[in-house]
Design a protein around this motif. Sequence first.
Motif, PDB file in Angstrom:
ATOM      1  N   THR A   1     -37.566-116.332 -27.622  1.00  0.00           N
ATOM      2  CA  THR A   1     -38.046-116.940 -26.389  1.00  0.00           C
ATOM      3  C   THR A   1     -39.562-116.862 -26.330  1.00  0.00           C
ATOM      4  O   THR A   1     -40.148-115.864 -26.751  1.00  0.00           O
ATOM      5  CB  THR A   1     -37.494-116.195 -25.165  1.00  0.00           C
ATOM      6  OG1 THR A   1     -36.088-116.020 -25.277  1.00  0.00           O
ATOM      7  CG2 THR A   1     -37.819-116.926 -23.888  1.00  0.00           C
ATOM      8  N   ILE A   2     -40.172-117.912 -25.795  1.00  0.00           N
ATOM      9  CA  ILE A   2     -41.553-117.849 -25.343  1.00  0.00           C
ATOM     10  C   ILE A   2     -41.507-117.990 -23.831  1.00  0.00           C
ATOM     11  O   ILE A   2     -41.024-119.005 -23.326  1.00  0.00           O
ATOM     12  CB  ILE A   2     -42.437-118.948 -25.953  1.00  0.00           C
ATOM     13  CG1 ILE A   2     -42.455-118.847 -27.484  1.00  0.00           C
ATOM     14  CG2 ILE A   2     -43.858-118.850 -25.412  1.00  0.00           C
ATOM     15  CD1 ILE A   2     -43.273-119.935 -28.153  1.00  0.00           C
ATOM     16  N   THR A   3     -41.976-116.979 -23.133  1.00  0.00           N
ATOM     17  CA  THR A   3     -41.916-117.029 -21.680  1.00  0.00           C
ATOM     18  C   THR A   3     -42.972-117.987 -21.127  1.00  0.00           C
ATOM     19  O   THR A   3     -43.893-118.416 -21.841  1.00  0.00           O
ATOM     20  CB  THR A   3     -42.145-115.648 -21.069  1.00  0.00           C
ATOM     21  OG1 THR A   3     -43.535-115.291 -21.250  1.00  0.00           O
ATOM     22  CG2 THR A   3     -41.263-114.594 -21.721  1.00  0.00           C
ATOM     23  N   ARG A   4     -42.863-118.295 -19.852  1.00  0.00           N
ATOM     24  CA  ARG A   4     -43.844-119.187 -19.232  1.00  0.00           C
ATOM     25  C   ARG A   4     -45.237-118.570 -19.230  1.00  0.00           C
ATOM     26  O   ARG A   4     -46.237-119.261 -19.054  1.00  0.00           O
ATOM     27  CB  ARG A   4     -43.418-119.553 -17.816  1.00  0.00           C
ATOM     28  CG  ARG A   4     -43.256-118.398 -16.882  1.00  0.00           C
ATOM     29  CD  ARG A   4     -42.682-118.817 -15.542  1.00  0.00           C
ATOM     30  NE  ARG A   4     -43.624-119.660 -14.816  1.00  0.00           N
ATOM     31  CZ  ARG A   4     -43.329-120.865 -14.340  1.00  0.00           C
ATOM     32  NH1 ARG A   4     -42.137-121.370 -14.550  1.00  0.00           N
ATOM     33  NH2 ARG A   4     -44.212-121.567 -13.677  1.00  0.00           N
ATOM     34  N   ASP A   5     -45.297-117.255 -19.424  1.00  0.00           N
ATOM     35  CA  ASP A   5     -46.590-116.569 -19.538  1.00  0.00           C
ATOM     36  C   ASP A   5     -47.079-116.489 -20.975  1.00  0.00           C
ATOM     37  O   ASP A   5     -48.121-115.895 -21.238  1.00  0.00           O
ATOM     38  CB  ASP A   5     -46.471-115.159 -18.955  1.00  0.00           C
ATOM     39  CG  ASP A   5     -46.124-115.184 -17.479  1.00  0.00           C
ATOM     40  OD1 ASP A   5     -45.345-114.316 -17.034  1.00  0.00           O
ATOM     41  OD2 ASP A   5     -46.632-116.075 -16.770  1.00  0.00           O
ATOM     42  N   GLY A   6     -46.319-117.054 -21.899  1.00  0.00           N
ATOM     43  CA  GLY A   6     -46.751-117.094 -23.291  1.00  0.00           C
ATOM     44  C   GLY A   6     -46.363-115.902 -24.137  1.00  0.00           C
ATOM     45  O   GLY A   6     -46.825-115.764 -25.272  1.00  0.00           O
ATOM     46  N   LEU A   7     -45.499-115.034 -23.604  1.00  0.00           N
ATOM     47  CA  LEU A   7     -45.058-113.858 -24.351  1.00  0.00           C
ATOM     48  C   LEU A   7     -43.863-114.223 -25.223  1.00  0.00           C
ATOM     49  O   LEU A   7     -43.002-114.999 -24.815  1.00  0.00           O
ATOM     50  CB  LEU A   7     -44.701-112.728 -23.407  1.00  0.00           C
ATOM     51  CG  LEU A   7     -45.833-112.269 -22.480  1.00  0.00           C
ATOM     52  CD1 LEU A   7     -45.332-111.189 -21.527  1.00  0.00           C
ATOM     53  CD2 LEU A   7     -47.017-111.775 -23.284  1.00  0.00           C
ATOM     54  N   ILE A   8     -43.814-113.639 -26.408  1.00  0.00           N
ATOM     55  CA  ILE A   8     -42.746-113.941 -27.355  1.00  0.00           C
ATOM     56  C   ILE A   8     -41.764-112.775 -27.429  1.00  0.00           C
ATOM     57  O   ILE A   8     -42.168-111.619 -27.576  1.00  0.00           O
ATOM     58  CB  ILE A   8     -43.322-114.236 -28.751  1.00  0.00           C
ATOM     59  CG1 ILE A   8     -44.130-115.536 -28.723  1.00  0.00           C
ATOM     60  CG2 ILE A   8     -42.218-114.315 -29.809  1.00  0.00           C
ATOM     61  CD1 ILE A   8     -44.821-115.875 -30.008  1.00  0.00           C
ATOM     62  N   TYR A   9     -40.494-113.106 -27.320  1.00  0.00           N
ATOM     63  CA  TYR A   9     -39.436-112.111 -27.438  1.00  0.00           C
ATOM     64  C   TYR A   9     -38.467-112.567 -28.529  1.00  0.00           C
ATOM     65  O   TYR A   9     -38.032-113.707 -28.542  1.00  0.00           O
ATOM     66  CB  TYR A   9     -38.693-111.943 -26.110  1.00  0.00           C
ATOM     67  CG  TYR A   9     -39.529-111.266 -25.064  1.00  0.00           C
ATOM     68  CD1 TYR A   9     -40.383-112.006 -24.264  1.00  0.00           C
ATOM     69  CD2 TYR A   9     -39.465-109.889 -24.875  1.00  0.00           C
ATOM     70  CE1 TYR A   9     -41.169-111.404 -23.304  1.00  0.00           C
ATOM     71  CE2 TYR A   9     -40.245-109.268 -23.908  1.00  0.00           C
ATOM     72  CZ  TYR A   9     -41.095-110.036 -23.130  1.00  0.00           C
ATOM     73  OH  TYR A   9     -41.869-109.424 -22.186  1.00  0.00           O
TER      74      TYR A   9
END
Length: 125
Positions: free
Chosen positions: A50-58
């Motif tokens: 996932t790339i969150t709407r804040d740009g963080l990658i999980y």
Amino acid sequence: QVQLTESGGGSVQAGGSLKLSCVVTGSVFKTCGMGWFRQFPGKERILISTITRDGLIYQSDDVEGGFTISQVDKNSWFLQMNNLKPEDTAMYFCAADCRLDYGGPWSGAAGLESWGLGTQVTVSS
């Protein structure tokens, strides 16, 4: 409502690489969570990353290494897949959710707003 289109799937031999792309149309002014899933025949979709709407990658613990998600811009992202194995053979889907409370990270496929139609990846031994 966004529309998602995947591309880049195909057939590859074990150890090879593929790069999947997902492009979003219809909602270019929103910032969305985005991600990749895969689905084996008769099984539920499994989260890859996932790339969150804040740009963080999980990265999901359910998928072994060799898969890297990256974002081109807010409307497109990739999944680089290296050292592919026959057990990676599946249909791969991108997903996006532009709702405020669904920006990620995601725990699974349930309830996500928008999906592509999928692209088949086949890895031969």
